[in-house]
Design a protein around this motif. Structure first.
Motif, mmCIF file in Angstrom:
data_model
loop_
_atom_site.group_PDB
_atom_site.id
_atom_site.type_symbol
_atom_site.label_atom_id
_atom_site.label_comp_id
_atom_site.label_asym_id
_atom_site.label_seq_id
_atom_site.Cartn_x
_atom_site.Cartn_y
_atom_site.Cartn_z
ATOM 1 N N PHE A 143 66.445 23.958 -73.891
ATOM 2 C CA PHE A 143 66.328 22.948 -75.060
ATOM 3 C C PHE A 143 66.359 21.706 -74.224
ATOM 4 N N ALA A 144 67.350 21.681 -73.231
ATOM 5 C CA ALA A 144 67.573 20.200 -72.339
ATOM 6 C C ALA A 144 66.494 20.086 -71.760
ATOM 7 N N TYR A 145 65.724 20.980 -70.825
ATOM 8 C CA TYR A 145 64.550 20.705 -70.127
ATOM 9 C C TYR A 145 62.932 20.508 -70.724
ATOM 10 N N GLU A 146 63.123 21.002 -71.863
ATOM 11 C CA GLU A 146 61.746 20.812 -72.479
ATOM 12 C C GLU A 146 61.668 19.509 -73.094
ATOM 13 N N MET A 147 62.923 18.897 -73.428
ATOM 14 C CA MET A 147 62.421 17.453 -73.850
ATOM 15 C C MET A 147 61.906 16.697 -72.860
ATOM 16 N N PRO A 148 62.654 16.507 -71.740
ATOM 17 C CA PRO A 148 61.651 15.554 -70.671
ATOM 18 C C PRO A 148 60.336 16.082 -70.421
ATOM 19 N N LEU A 149 60.267 17.508 -70.360
ATOM 20 C CA LEU A 149 58.758 17.931 -70.244
ATOM 21 C C LEU A 149 57.752 17.472 -71.126
ATOM 22 N N ILE A 150 58.279 17.659 -72.514
ATOM 23 C CA ILE A 150 57.276 17.084 -73.248
ATOM 24 C C ILE A 150 57.099 15.503 -73.387
ATOM 25 N N ALA A 151 58.094 14.950 -73.082
ATOM 26 C CA ALA A 151 57.863 13.539 -73.018
ATOM 27 C C ALA A 151 57.100 13.093 -71.807
ATOM 28 N N SER A 152 57.246 13.888 -70.618
ATOM 29 C CA SER A 152 56.459 13.418 -69.594
ATOM 30 C C SER A 152 54.883 13.931 -69.876
ATOM 31 N N PHE A 153 54.599 15.002 -70.497
ATOM 32 C CA PHE A 153 53.350 15.320 -70.813
ATOM 33 C C PHE A 153 52.728 14.274 -71.822
ATOM 34 N N LEU A 154 53.422 13.791 -72.762
ATOM 35 C CA LEU A 154 52.747 12.898 -73.598
ATOM 36 C C LEU A 154 52.373 11.569 -72.843
ATOM 37 N N ALA A 155 53.644 11.172 -71.888
ATOM 38 C CA ALA A 155 53.179 9.958 -71.244
ATOM 39 C C ALA A 155 51.973 10.119 -70.201
ATOM 40 N N VAL A 156 51.835 11.349 -69.801
ATOM 41 C CA VAL A 156 50.450 11.594 -68.892
ATOM 42 C C VAL A 156 49.319 11.318 -69.836
ATOM 43 N N ALA A 157 49.619 12.148 -71.021
ATOM 44 C CA ALA A 157 48.283 12.133 -72.047
ATOM 45 C C ALA A 157 48.046 10.729 -72.332
ATOM 46 N N VAL A 158 48.895 9.845 -72.567
ATOM 47 C CA VAL A 158 48.744 8.477 -73.184
ATOM 48 C C VAL A 158 48.094 7.918 -71.837
ATOM 49 N N ARG A 159 48.805 7.813 -70.797
ATOM 50 C CA ARG A 159 48.093 6.948 -69.719
ATOM 51 C C ARG A 159 46.821 7.301 -69.351
ATOM 52 N N VAL A 160 46.544 8.580 -69.658
ATOM 53 C CA VAL A 160 45.087 9.162 -68.744
ATOM 54 C C VAL A 160 44.197 8.724 -70.119
ATOM 55 N N GLY A 161 44.400 8.768 -71.365
ATOM 56 C CA GLY A 161 43.606 8.604 -72.443
ATOM 57 C C GLY A 161 43.314 7.050 -72.769
ATOM 58 N N GLY A 162 44.161 6.190 -72.248
ATOM 59 C CA GLY A 162 43.913 4.624 -72.472
ATOM 60 C C GLY A 162 43.612 4.365 -73.891
ATOM 61 N N ALA A 163 42.745 3.441 -73.715
ATOM 62 C CA ALA A 163 42.412 3.199 -75.370
ATOM 63 C C ALA A 163 42.023 4.004 -76.037
ATOM 64 N N THR A 164 41.232 5.076 -75.252
ATOM 65 C CA THR A 164 40.294 6.136 -76.557
ATOM 66 C C THR A 164 41.437 6.887 -77.217
ATOM 67 N N GLY A 165 42.662 6.878 -76.897
ATOM 68 C CA GLY A 165 43.594 7.902 -77.339
ATOM 69 C C GLY A 165 44.142 8.805 -76.297
ATOM 70 N N SER A 166 44.965 9.660 -76.678
ATOM 71 C CA SER A 166 45.577 10.490 -75.691
ATOM 72 C C SER A 166 44.721 11.711 -75.452
ATOM 73 N N LEU A 167 44.586 12.246 -74.130
ATOM 74 C CA LEU A 167 43.975 12.994 -73.377
ATOM 75 C C LEU A 167 44.882 14.387 -73.236
ATOM 76 N N LEU A 168 44.450 15.491 -73.735
ATOM 77 C CA LEU A 168 45.718 16.539 -73.521
ATOM 78 C C LEU A 168 45.008 17.744 -72.458
ATOM 79 N N SER A 169 43.619 17.616 -72.314
ATOM 80 C CA SER A 169 43.153 18.677 -71.505
ATOM 81 C C SER A 169 43.352 18.293 -69.734
ATOM 82 N N LEU A 170 43.994 19.384 -69.278
ATOM 83 C CA LEU A 170 44.263 19.121 -67.894
ATOM 84 C C LEU A 170 42.825 18.873 -66.898
#
Lengths: 323, 362
Positions: A143-170
């Motif tokens: 429970f403890a380490y999944e939280m930062p994992l999800i948050a950093s996944f989202l951070a990456v997705a948002v950063r990569v997606g930019g204005a077009t929305g988030s990108l989740l594909s590796l």
């Protein structure tokens, strides 16, 4: 048909299967050797993990009479299968761009906890109080380490997606980095990168977070009752898991290949990839383990809540604002 | 018991315990609710054996009670025999006994704090502490020819002298040890992980320490300044300058630090002994018959007060030989220390009394 063959190849041979096992055993051997040198010991030879597996394979499997036999036998197999599939969807920069449509962060969020679930199942099925303690510790820590994992996944997705929305594909995340440079050197993503690097010892249970399998406390918890081939499968699961989390961090933070193009370039890129995994291993597992001991469960939990999660959330917030 | 608690069997064989002992622990989640201690797994019948062997053979026997305090046992036994028969131990032998005792104390304390680091999972620090301890092991091997059982004490004195070759060697080892010991103390005092894991757990208050009559570093860390070397001086301790280390916090961390400070004091003591030691014989060649009667002797072993009782009926074997070891006094206090602790801290707290099961059960 070719799709199925391709997927089977990915799961059984490369980048999952044999390749992941070989790389994992090599990384594990390096980890042990370097740790030993850091502690001024001679340490085992590099191939010691292979010898350990061979030895365990020749041993008898003992199952406690009070254990749930089906779950007891299933747990290691479930865990190993889970990580092998996960390893198969890990793209390698300049070598392998992943199975079509599978390399997705959302899928990874489901696949990554499978080894931990295997351990929990093992702890529960073994009917030992230490197994039960290991079970609850593994779950708390997850429970403890999944939280930062999800948050950093989202951070990456948002950063990569930019204005077009988030990108989740590796593969898309990697493409972005090929064009814009590694996210590791992106100041916005630096906190999330740190959180991801701290996630690795958390999920591998090393250093501060060697809590679920703590030897002097719960005598390896879920693994206590395991012996022989089943224990060997758990060891294999652990080494492939190591490969998976390292490759995931490399893919998210610095997947850039050494050279472009195919042919010999692929081999160079593969070697480059392994080097990156080794460096990450040294930083996040070996040195971390050599420099620290183990926290108590409550302290480990609050470490992730207090330090790691906010780091990832900072990146997420910044990425949102700079869209 | 409600259904939320369950039994966690710790021992008799458990990786965190160096020796067999059984703790029947009732746990609720990760919190310990009650502890029952059961002993008797390594009973070897040594007190009965001692009554079948003559006074000289018993020196060898008592040396094998336990390896970490393997000098304190024969030394205290010999003191009891000497008290009974009125043998006067030569002054030089008294110094030699103190040196052997203090060398063993340093090694024993370093072993204990090393194990503490191992129990917190900090294996690098464990290796480091054991490496420093190795200096003392080399000293033992160089001076006495053995790493654990020194075979130094005999009735009426000592077996081996420290001469012009072994004396400077021992001094050299101490010079090597001192700076490393100081560095290790700094690590144990300041390392954030050691502090996080060991401070505030296994608390034993001054009152509880008095009530349980704990001895040794456990007592001194709780503020009870009880050290046999000062309270009931024996050998040449009155002539030596050292300080009894005490602390008031009474937790696992303070006990570890106290042991390290005592190791530093021991270095000081050995150096003084090497300087002050007079020339002369190291034992008496002709030993008078042991008369009927009874005698006691006590000394400060690394773990605390060691007590020997001897009764003789004039034969060449003791009529009764009984000893009380420090762990016997300390482990009852574990009930207090383990109350409401976390499962993760059990091993650390048990290790903090430096239990010696083979001494206690003999």
């Amino acid at each position: 048909m070719t799709d199925i063959l391709e997927a089977a190849f990915a799961i059984l041979i490369f980048p999952g299967g044999l390749f992941a096992l070989a790389l994992g055993l090599f990384l594990k051997g390096t980890d042990r050797k370097v740790l030993a040198r850091l502690q001024r010991r001679v340490g085992p030879p590099l191939y010691q993990p292979v010898l350990d597996i061979i030895k365990l394979m020749t041993k008898e499997t003992l199952i406690p009479s009070t254990a749930n036999e089906v779950a007891f036998r299933l747990a290691p197999v479930l865990g190993l299968t889970g990580v092998l599939v996960t390893a198969a969807v890990m793209p390698i920069g300049g070598v392998w761009s992943g199975v079509n449509g599978l390399g997705d962060l959302l899928i990874l969020l489901y696949l990554l906890p499978i080894p931990a679930m295997g351990l929990m199942l093992a702890g529960g099925a073994s009917s030992s109080p230490y197994g039960a303690l290991g079970f609850s510790r593994e779950m708390c820590l997850m429970f403890a380490y999944e939280m930062p994992l999800i948050a950093s996944f989202l951070a990456v997705a948002v950063r990569v997606g930019g204005a077009t929305g988030s990108l989740l594909s590796l593969p898309a995340i990697m493409d972005y980095q090929f064009q814009h440079g590694p996210l590791l050197f992106d100041p916005v993503m630096l906190p999330a990168a740190l959180a991801l690097i701290l996630f690795i010892p958390g999920t591998m249970g090393s250093g501060l977070f060697d809590i679920p399998e703590a030897e002097p406390e719960v005598i390896e918890g879920p693994l206590l009752e395991y012996s022989g081939p089943l224990l060997a499968v758990f060891h294999l699961m652990s080494v492939v898991k190591l490969v998976v989390v390292l490759e995931l961090a490399v893919a998210l933070l610095c997947p850039n290949p050494l050279v472009a193009g195919g042919g010999a370039g692929v081999l160079a890129n593969l070697a480059w990839h392994i080097c990156k995994c080794l460096v990450l291993l040294m930083v996040s597992v070996t040195c971390f383990r050599a420099a620290t001991g183990r926290l108590r469960l409550d302290q480990g939990f609050s470490f992730f809540v207090k330090y790691t999660s906010p780091l990832a959330l900072v990146s997420l917030g910044l990425a949102f604002m700079l869209r | 018991m409600t259904s939320t608690t369950y039994t966690l069997p710790v021992g008799p064989l458990h990786v965190a315990l160096e020796e067999p002992m059984y703790f029947d622990i009732q746990v609720e989640g990760e919190t310990v609710r009650s502890v029952e201690l059961a002993a008797g797994h390594v009973h070897r019948g040594m007190e009965a054996l001692a009554m079948q062997r003559n006074y000289f053979q018993n020196v060898t026997l008592t040396e094998r009670v336990c390896s970490l305090c393997s000098n304190s046992h024969p030394c205290t036994y010999c003191m009891a025999v000497e008290n009974l028969s009125g043998i006067l131990v030569p002054q030089r032998a008294q110094y030699l006994r103190v040196i052997a005792d203090e060398v063993k104390r340093i090694a024993s304390h370093l072993f204990n704090v090393g194990i503490m680091a191992h129990l917190t999972g900090f294996d690098s620090l464990f290796m480091h502490a054991m490496e420093i301890r190795e200096i003392m092991q080399d000293a033992k091997e160089g001076v006495y020819g053995n790493r654990m059982n020194l075979g130094q004490c005999i009735i009426s004195g000592c077996r081996r002298d420290i001469d012009d070759s072994t004396g400077p060697f021992l001094l050299g080892q101490l010079e090597l040890l001192k700076p490393q010991l100081d560095e290790l103390y700094g690590v144990f005092e300041r390392d954030p992980l050691i502090r996080t894991r060991t401070r505030g757990i296994g608390l034993l208050s001054f009152e509880a320490a008095k009530r349980h009559a704990v001895v040794g570093p456990v007592a001194r860390a709780s503020g009870v300044a009880y050290d046999v070397r000062r309270k009931a001086p024996y050998a040449v301790y009155p002539d030596l300058d050292f300080e009894v280390q005490t602390d008031t916090k009474g937790d696992v961390h303070s006990r570890a630090l106290l042991r390290l400070r005592e190791a530093v004091e021991s270095v000081k003591i050995i150096k003084q002994c090497l300087r002050q030691m007079p020339e002369g014989p190291i034992n008496i060649k002709a030993i008078p018959p042991i008369p009927p009667g009874e005698a006691v002797a006590r000394s400060e072993a690394p773990r605390g007060e060691l007590f020997y009782y001897l009764r003789s009926d004039g034969k060449d074997t003791p009529q009764r030989l009984k000893w009380r070891v420090p762990t016997y006094m300390n482990w009852e206090a574990l009930q207090d220390m383990l109350a409401n602790c976390q499962v993760a801290d059990i091993a650390l707290i048990v290790n903090s009394i430096d239990p010696c099961i083979s001494c206690t059960e003999r």
